[in-house]
Design an enzyme around this catalytic site. Structure first.
Site, short mmCIF file in Angstrom:
data_model
loop_
_atom_site.label_atom_id
_atom_site.label_comp_id
_atom_site.label_asym_id
_atom_site.label_seq_id
_atom_site.Cartn_x
_atom_site.Cartn_y
_atom_site.Cartn_z
N GLU A 34 0.84 -1.21 0.00
CA GLU A 34 0.00 0.00 0.00
C GLU A 34 0.87 1.26 0.00
OE1 GLU A 34 -4.05 1.39 2.35
OE2 GLU A 34 -3.07 -0.50 2.89
N ASP A 36 4.03 1.51 -1.11
CA ASP A 36 4.70 1.61 -2.41
C ASP A 36 3.76 2.16 -3.49
OD1 ASP A 36 7.00 0.67 -1.30
OD2 ASP A 36 6.72 -1.41 -1.98
N LYS A 114 24.20 4.94 25.34
CA LYS A 114 25.30 5.47 24.51
C LYS A 114 25.46 4.55 23.30
CE LYS A 114 30.03 7.04 24.38
NZ LYS A 114 30.29 6.40 23.09
N GLU A 169 23.30 10.16 16.90
CA GLU A 169 24.17 9.08 16.42
C GLU A 169 23.51 8.34 15.26
OE1 GLU A 169 28.04 7.77 17.86
OE2 GLU A 169 26.72 9.44 18.31
#
Length: 656
Positions: A34, A36, A114, A169
């Site tokens: 759907e 796409d 982290k 990050e």
């Protein structure tokens, strides 16, 4: 079917919503089929109406431009490194320092994972992503905007309209990393050593289409320049995540140390099961008003630490020990190990620190040993399994002569030094350092070229670099004319280099990039003409640093002058200072003010004031806000001029 612009806008908004739920919340609202289907409808409309394309449309994440290289980009504010703590004692020591500086313990801790990835700085203006930069040296990174736009968890548009740097990050899931390496193996390409290398390498692709194929994820962990007004870091990050960014697990606030330790234990248990690589837990003081009071060292903010995970350890065998000679002449023993994989990295060498350490641990060639590796820390040996000895292990003698030049060494116990200034290892390593990225940054002058230049007698000292001729270089192995011309031109291009790069390139012990910048800001290129006590006035310069500078200048004054004559380094541009009542005065700030203290500090420094962190008899003014503490009391006791924040603004307005 999209019929007009209104339909198109609705379709784009729908795609954005679906993408947010899929990539950020991990909670798909529709099937891939759907998604796409609508994506292709939007694409078709944009092909027919290129003048009406919404730049924030999901179809615009991947461009067709292949870059020749990355442009340098200066961060709006510095991206600091983080101090590491490796155990409970280190953590408690940090908490103790925070208590001493603040003078109380009424603060809480913000906790977050982290991530072990590649740091990225996103700049948004008027709600639009205008630039994305790698961390680089903390002040200047590389512009990777086109690549960052291909990462689906990075919003192209946010509701916050003020100028803001959002930092975080870039990582890749462990499963996706394995699939990527399998694919590279099939294609005959070299594999990535670990997920962090894969994330960093993917982010720095010159072709954004390659980056787009890599399933990268962005997790924010902080901000740089911003005009947000939050009292707590946890609240600030709540707001950042509300802008459409992916939120990490297990973040939260702790009121006391037992809570932090409990959270740390939870992170350690989560480490292996979490979908991306973690290498610790970040602890920040939650109350933002204390950040300026705590301040910064030359490398780190004092209000945060990385509480690293216990190192991963493995058993292996010492096959040999080699001795390396650094540019300062120090001999460092290095263990050559039977290769062993630790945390996704093949470890073949480990530092033995010094020969006192070898004797203390009774390390021998042939020993079975335990090796640990933690984050970026160089692998090291923590234990010798003496019970596994067979009797043919070889003791490691203390060297009496330099392994490179054969000169007698000076044995000072922990340090053994080659004192021969002409020792090939010392000369070559000095050249390598002089030309390195954070020094003169001479392109094409790395380790192999430095060795060639020395071995063929072309360079015996860094000053010889500036005498090199194309004809001489052409005679060297693997040096065609073009390569020779490029190196000579790269060296010549360093005339007019920034003062701090020149000072850093000298390789003065204890003086790195940050300290070099401070020296140049204070004294300029003629720093070597100043007395040692003048260096003591530079903030953060302790006795060791001052002694090191003085000794270097005493021994190398002629060399410094010769290099200055050749390089003609540029002094930092002096800002024109407007005369105010605070120009040339030493000022201390205390208490909570109407603006962030960092902002007021910068304003005063731009006016020519020296803003100090402690009160003494030399202090001219203590400017105080609400809840002024011990600095206010000390100023009163010493008879230092006390000004309220209102008094400060009044004086600036009146100019007296």
């Amino acid at each position: 079917m999209i019929k007009d612009y209104n339909d198109y806008k609705k379709a784009v908004d729908t795609l954005k919503k679906w993408a947010y739920y899929y990539y950020v919340l991990d909670n798909p609202l529709v099937t891939d089929e759907e998604y796409d289907k609508l994506y292709h409808e939007v694409e078709e409309y944009e092909k027919k109406h290129p003048d009406k394309i919404d730049p924030t449309s999901p179809t615009q994440r991947v461009g067709d431009v292949v870059l020749e290289g990355f442009e340098k980009a200066k961060h709006l504010s510095r991206m600091w490194s983080m101090e590491d703590v490796f155990n409970e004692k280190d953590f408690l020591d940090w908490v103790g320092r925070v208590k001493r500086i603040l003078g109380h313990e009424n603060f809480s801790f913000y906790i977050e994972p982290k991530f072990d990835g590649a740091s990225l700085n996103l700049i948004y203006e008027n709600g639009k992503l205008i630039r994305a930069e790698t961390r680089g040296d903390g002040e200047i990174g590389e512009d990777v905007t086109l690549n960052a736009k291909t990462i689906n968890s990075i919003p192209l548009e946010i509701k916050e309209k003020s100028l803001i740097e959002i930092r975080g990050e870039v990582v890749i899931k462990k499963d996706d990393f394995d699939k990527l390496n399998e694919e590279r193996l099939k294609n005959g390409e070299p594999t990535f050593a670990n997920p962090r290398n894969a994330a960093a390498g993917s982010l720095r692709q010159l072709d954004p289409k390659i980056t787009a194929k890599r399933p990268l994820i962005f997790y924010p962990w902080g901000v740089g320049v911003n005009s947000l007004n939050y009292e707590r870091y946890s609240e600030l990050m709540d707001y950042i995540y509300s802008l459409g960014f992916k939120e990490p697990p297990k973040r939260g606030v702790c009121k006391d140390i037992p809570c932090v330790e409990k959270k740390y234990d939870e992170f350690v248990k989560l480490r292996d099961s979490f979908e991306v690589m973690l290498d610790g837990m970040v602890v920040k003081i939650d109350e933002i008003k204390y950040h300026d009071i705590l301040g910064y060292t030359q490398k780190y903010p004092r209000w945060m630490v990385a509480y690293k995970f216990p190192a991963i350890e493995k058993e292996t065998i010492i096959e040999d020990v080699i001795v390396q000679v650094g540019r300062t002449g120090v001999l460092t023993p290095v263990a050559v190990l039977k290769p062993v994989e630790i945390g996704g990295v093949i470890v073949e060498r480990a530092t033995l620190h010094n020969f006192d350490e070898i004797e203390r641990m009774d390390i021998r060639i042939g020993d079975h040993v335990i090796v640990i590796r933690s984050g970026d820390v160089i692998p090291k040996i923590t234990k010798v399994l003496t019970w596994k000895r067979k009797g043919d292990e070889k003791p490691i003698p203390r060297p009496t002569h330099c392994p490179v030049c054969g000169a007698e060494v000076l044995d000072e116990g922990a340090l053994i030094k080659c004192q021969n200034l002409s020792c090939p290892a010392r000369v070559v390593n000095t050249i390598i350092y002089f030309a390195s990225k954070n020094c003169l940054d001479i392109e094409g002058l790395g380790e192999s070229v430095a060795k060639l230049l020395y071995e063929h007698g072309l360079v015996k000292d860094v000053t010889d670099l500036f005498e090199l001729k194309v004809e001489d270089l052409e005679k060297l192995p693997l040096f065609a004319r073009k390569k020779a011309e490029n190196l000579v031109n790269a060296i010549k291009s360093k005339v007019g280099v920034e003062c701090w790069r020149f000072v850093n390139a000298l390789g003065i012990e204890h003086i790195g990039e940050v300290a070099s910048k401070k020296i140049c800001e204070k004294f300029g290129v003629e720093f070597y003409k100043h007395a040692p006590e003048e260096f003591e006035e530079i903030e953060g310069f302790g006795p060791e640093m001052v002694k090191s500078i003085a000794e270097y200048i005493r021994v190398n004054k002629e060399k410094i002058e010769k290099l200055i004559e050749i390089l003609k380094p540029k002094n930092p541009e002096k800002k024109e200072v407007q005369k105010t009542p605070f120009t040339g005065k030493t000022v201390v700030l205390t208490g909570t003010m109407s603006k962030p203290r960092s902002e007021i500090k910068k304003m005063l420094e731009d006016m020519g004031a020296k803003v100090s962190s402690s009160v003494s008899k030399k202090t001219d003014f203590v400017i105080y806000g609400e809840d002024a503490g011990s600095k206010y009391d000390k100023a009163k006791k010493l008879g230092v001029n006390l000004l309220s924040e209102d008094d400060m603004w009044k004086m600036l307005k009146e100019g007296k």
